[in-house]
Write an enzyme that holds these catalytic residues in place. Structure first.
Site, mmCIF file in Angstrom:
data_model
loop_
_atom_site.group_PDB
_atom_site.id
_atom_site.type_symbol
_atom_site.label_atom_id
_atom_site.label_comp_id
_atom_site.label_asym_id
_atom_site.label_seq_id
_atom_site.Cartn_x
_atom_site.Cartn_y
_atom_site.Cartn_z
ATOM 1 N N CYS A 90 0.834 -1.214 0.000
ATOM 2 C CA CYS A 90 0.000 0.000 0.000
ATOM 3 C C CYS A 90 0.863 1.256 0.000
ATOM 4 O O CYS A 90 0.363 2.351 -0.222
ATOM 5 C CB CYS A 90 -0.918 0.016 1.213
ATOM 6 S SG CYS A 90 -1.384 -1.611 1.786
ATOM 7 N N CYS A 216 -13.344 -0.344 7.172
ATOM 8 C CA CYS A 216 -12.333 -0.700 6.163
ATOM 9 C C CYS A 216 -12.392 0.246 4.970
ATOM 10 O O CYS A 216 -13.473 0.683 4.565
ATOM 11 C CB CYS A 216 -12.580 -2.096 5.608
ATOM 12 S SG CYS A 216 -12.812 -3.378 6.838
ATOM 13 N N SER A 217 -11.234 0.507 4.368
ATOM 14 C CA SER A 217 -11.217 1.166 3.070
ATOM 15 C C SER A 217 -11.665 0.137 2.025
ATOM 16 O O SER A 217 -11.561 -1.064 2.242
ATOM 17 C CB SER A 217 -9.816 1.693 2.753
ATOM 18 O OG SER A 217 -8.877 0.641 2.804
ATOM 19 N N LYS A 349 -10.460 5.686 2.881
ATOM 20 C CA LYS A 349 -11.759 5.172 3.329
ATOM 21 C C LYS A 349 -12.877 5.450 2.328
ATOM 22 O O LYS A 349 -13.674 4.564 2.031
ATOM 23 C CB LYS A 349 -12.080 5.824 4.689
ATOM 24 C CG LYS A 349 -13.380 5.424 5.291
ATOM 25 C CD LYS A 349 -13.340 3.998 5.814
ATOM 26 C CE LYS A 349 -14.716 3.461 6.103
ATOM 27 N NZ LYS A 349 -15.422 3.008 4.905
ATOM 28 N N HIS A 353 -9.191 3.123 -2.395
ATOM 29 C CA HIS A 353 -7.826 2.670 -2.114
ATOM 30 C C HIS A 353 -7.328 1.703 -3.195
ATOM 31 O O HIS A 353 -7.157 0.518 -2.937
ATOM 32 C CB HIS A 353 -7.792 2.025 -0.721
ATOM 33 C CG HIS A 353 -6.433 1.613 -0.259
ATOM 34 N ND1 HIS A 353 -5.266 2.215 -0.675
ATOM 35 C CD2 HIS A 353 -6.045 0.636 0.621
ATOM 36 C CE1 HIS A 353 -4.235 1.626 -0.091
ATOM 37 N NE2 HIS A 353 -4.673 0.672 0.692
#
Lengths: 407, 145
Positions: A90, A216-217, A349, A353
């Site tokens: 990420c 969670c994203s 979020k 992502h």
């Protein structure tokens, strides 16, 4: 604050929408972002001006069964210059920009193109396994998912700092999501442009206790690109370059198992110490921060790892700030005399992502905000200093950049 | 030139295969560092505390404290039949923290479990898929009453 010597400057930026872009392939997304970035340069940029490209992505070999992105981009952009792709899960996008800054700082390049991309939604459920490439195989063998690793850190955080809070700590962990979704409503590129209530977050399905779906994203497709140049040539391209004055990186064990602490990210702490030293700044000097909120707990970790809040106090700042500022266009975090807008475009979020694109998207957002070009989503206060915080995996790597409009 | 096997022994005092075989036999194996005395588990070519290269095999007690856990509700491929289940991190008495499974009713697992004393009571073997290089084993822990 003494006048800083910039190490690079951003003169153009472009991005795709984030979301489920099933009609596109990854190289086309990156090309779209790259062309938009080049075409956004005020006084024009010829492709032959670009001396090198730095890309960031995580999974495209697996999700899209292709490799050697430099070869694709050479074809699509019609260039034969040096190109590299950085993989840091990420944190790939932030790492690509870090490497571009090194290329410029070394004196080798004056004009570079930096891009981040990811194409994830075609993989459907298999993406749960894919994301664990950013965790330790020993954790995978025990049945951990990527959300499960963050859930274990969040559980420990609630245990250590939130047990006697009458549920306010758990509420704060949901409010991070509410705030970031609120910020995304005005962001035309965001994946989710809608509000969520704290009840909706806390009643969404459990993924890995105590993480629920709305902590969670999302899984996303998208690409972002920047034209990054040396400070010496910046004014040839625009009257309003955004300067990069700090660029730092730190790493830590890929596995959360052997870390010093389960309630903070050492790599963030180290990178932040380095970048604040490099720029002679404190968190009080920063007006806007794009923070790596892959799960809501991570945004609270950042508040503490960066020194904006004391250890264990981040959730209180989130809770109290939301109470004080709910309803305003952007909800800042306030701690004492310090005020910081975090994730003005919705963060990972709500903006989305697409893993490798995220670190570059954060810089795109700050570039637009600092130039007063964020349109309907412009933060209603004077912004001059912004920070981007991009981490890989559960904190195996952290890259931070500090940007300024006026030096 | 050294034989491949000799080189492997020099860098890998305890292989993953031996570590996992130990787990299946109820033993939690690790490495003791001659330089700092620290214990490394799971096995690595260097000491996890000081990076030292002089390591010897040892057996951990399997006892420790539950550092944290989660209940997996959305499992990865290959773990569908297990869900909900509890992966956990255990801070062993000897120092290193290891990932494993907690032998506990997933619907009864609450935050109060964090910090409780646990001990290894067996192992769990993930059968693997065509990309995993075969099956893999992790320790299983139970809460000490």
């Amino acid at each position: 604050m003494k006048k800083l010597k910039p190490l690079a400057a951003i003169v153009g930026a472009g991005r795709t929408k984030f979301g489920e872009l099933w009609y596109q392939n990854p190289e086309a997304l990156l090309t779209e972002a790259g062309l938009k970035a080049m075409e956004s340069v005020e006084y024009g940029l010829r492709r032959k001006d670009i001396q090198a490209c730095y890309f960031g992505s995580f999974l495209y070999q697996v999700t899209n069964k292709l490799a050697l992105i430099p070869g694709y981009m050479s074809r699509e952009l019609g260039m034969n210059i040096p190109m590299s792709n950085t993989e840091a899960a990420c944190g790939s996008g932030g790492s690509a920009l870090y490497n571009a800054c090194l290329g410029i700082r070394s004196g080798e390049y004056d004009v570079t193109l930096v891009g981040g991309f990811e194409k994830m939604t075609d993989r459907a459920g298999k993406i749960i396994d894919d994301l664990m490439f950013a965790g330790d195989p020993h954790e995978f063998d025990a049945g951990y998912t990527f959300a499960g690793l963050y859930a274990s850190m969040m559980a420990r955080y609630i245990h250590d700092y939130g047990d006697s809070s009458d549920g306010r700590c758990r509420e704060a962990l949901a409010l991070v999501a509410c705030k970031n979704h609120h910020h995304a409503v005005g962001n035309e590129y965001a994946q989710f442009r809608r509000e969520f209530t704290v009840e909706e977050v806390l009643n969404s399905p459990l993924v890995a206790d105590p993480i629920r779906m709305l902590h969670c994203s999302p899984v996303s497709d998208g690409a972002v690109a920047l034209v990054v140049v040396s400070p010496e040539v910046a004014k040839e391209y625009t009257d309003t370059p955004i300067y990069i004055v700090g660029s730092q990186q730190a790493t830590d064990d890929v596995s959360i198992c052997s870390r010093e602490s389960l309630t903070g990210i050492k790599a963030t702490r180290l990178a932040m110490e380095k970048v604040l030293k490099e720029t002679s700044m404190t968190m009080r000097d920063i007006h806007l921060a794009e923070v790596h909120d892959c799960f809501t707990i991570e945004e609270i970790f950042f508040l503490e790892d960066s020194g904006f809040c004391e250890r264990g106090e981040g959730w209180k700042t989130v809770y109290d700030s939301y109470e004080s500022f709910k309803g305003s266009k952007h909800i800042p975090y306030v701690n004492g005399n310090s005020e910081l807008v975090v994730n003005a475009g919705g963060g990972l979020k709500a903006d989305g992502h697409p893993v490798g694109a995220t670190g570059v998207r954060q810089v795109y957002e700050c570039f637009k905000q600092l130039r007063n070009e964020a349109g309907g989503n412009q933060v209603d206060k004077e912004l001059n200093v912004a920070l981007c915080h991009n981490i890989g995996g559960t904190g195996g790597i952290a890259t931070v950049h500090i940007l300024m409009r006026e030096l | 030139m050294k034989e491949q096997e000799e080189i492997e022994k020099e860098y890998t005092v305890l292989t993953f295969a031996e570590y996992e075989e130990g787990l299946r036999n109820g033993k939690l194996l690790g490495l003791r560092c001659a330089s700092c005395g620290g214990i490394t588990c799971h096995p690595m070519p260097v000491c996890q505390w000081c990076g030292g290269r002089s390591l010897e095999r040892m057996e951990l007690s399997g006892e420790g404290e539950l550092a944290t856990f989660t209940v997996i509700r959305v499992p990865p491929e290959g773990f569908e039949d297990d869900a909900p289940y509890i992966p956990c991190l255990v801070k062993t008495k000897e120092g290193p923290c290891v990932a494993g499974r907690l032998d506990y009713d997933a619907e009864q697992a609450t935050q109060e479990l964090i910090g409780k004393r646990v001990r290894m009571n067996g192992s769990y073997t993930y059968k693997g898929d065509k990309y995993s290089g075969g099956a893999h084993t992790c320790p299983v822990f139970e809460v000490v009453k």
